[in-house]
Design a protein around this motif. Structure first.
Motif, mmCIF file in Angstrom:
data_model
loop_
_atom_site.group_PDB
_atom_site.id
_atom_site.type_symbol
_atom_site.label_atom_id
_atom_site.label_comp_id
_atom_site.label_asym_id
_atom_site.label_seq_id
_atom_site.Cartn_x
_atom_site.Cartn_y
_atom_site.Cartn_z
ATOM 1 N N SER A 1 57.202 92.586 -0.630
ATOM 2 C CA SER A 1 56.485 92.051 -1.778
ATOM 3 C C SER A 1 56.041 90.606 -1.584
ATOM 4 O O SER A 1 55.234 90.099 -2.354
ATOM 5 N N THR A 2 56.560 89.941 -0.584
ATOM 6 C CA THR A 2 56.230 88.546 -0.344
ATOM 7 C C THR A 2 54.858 88.412 0.289
ATOM 8 O O THR A 2 54.546 89.112 1.252
ATOM 9 N N ASN A 12 58.792 98.574 -7.403
ATOM 10 C CA ASN A 12 59.498 97.727 -6.450
ATOM 11 C C ASN A 12 60.834 98.345 -6.130
ATOM 12 O O ASN A 12 61.457 98.988 -6.978
ATOM 13 N N THR A 60 65.847 88.116 -4.147
ATOM 14 C CA THR A 60 64.830 88.942 -3.500
ATOM 15 C C THR A 60 63.859 88.135 -2.656
ATOM 16 O O THR A 60 63.037 88.706 -1.955
ATOM 17 N N ASP A 61 63.947 86.806 -2.692
ATOM 18 C CA ASP A 61 63.065 86.012 -1.835
ATOM 19 C C ASP A 61 63.637 85.832 -0.439
ATOM 20 O O ASP A 61 63.063 85.151 0.392
ATOM 21 N N VAL A 99 65.557 92.244 0.421
ATOM 22 C CA VAL A 99 64.127 91.961 0.438
ATOM 23 C C VAL A 99 63.426 92.948 -0.489
ATOM 24 O O VAL A 99 63.531 94.158 -0.307
ATOM 25 N N ALA A 129 56.324 82.182 4.696
ATOM 26 C CA ALA A 129 56.503 82.963 3.468
ATOM 27 C C ALA A 129 57.086 82.110 2.371
ATOM 28 O O ALA A 129 57.762 81.181 2.571
#
Length: 88
Positions: free
Chosen positions: A79-80, A39, A7-8, A18, A88
């Motif tokens: 969410s980042t 999420n 997810t990063d 993402v 990021a």
């Protein structure tokens, strides 16, 4: 079939997933209101804003126990959190 990505956004061998955070406030026809958040994983270029909104809305319909609801507030964002300097 491609594997799910972290997810990063770190690429491996398929489209990056993402993680996004959502918040939604709804009101049912009988006046009940509720706010929830969570999420949801999104693949940019594959999932549309409309499809993502529909997934969240359907979850809220189930959560509040009514198909007939009005959305009072909705927010969806990655969410980042960007590091200083914009990376990021």
């Amino acid at each position: 079939m491609s594997e799910q990505q972290p997810t990063d956004g770190t690429p491996t061998n398929g489209p990056a997933i993402v993680a996004h955070h959502w918040i939604m406030t709804v009101q049912s026809a009988d006046g009940r209101q509720g706010t929830s958040d969570g999420n949801i994983d999104v693949i940019p270029g594959v999932h549309t804003d409309e499809a993502t909104y529909s997934r969240v809305l359907n979850g809220m319909r189930e959560w509040i126990g009514s198909e007939n609801i009005t959305v009072l507030f909705y927010r969806l964002a990655p969410s980042t959190i960007a590091a200083p300097g914009g990376a990021a």
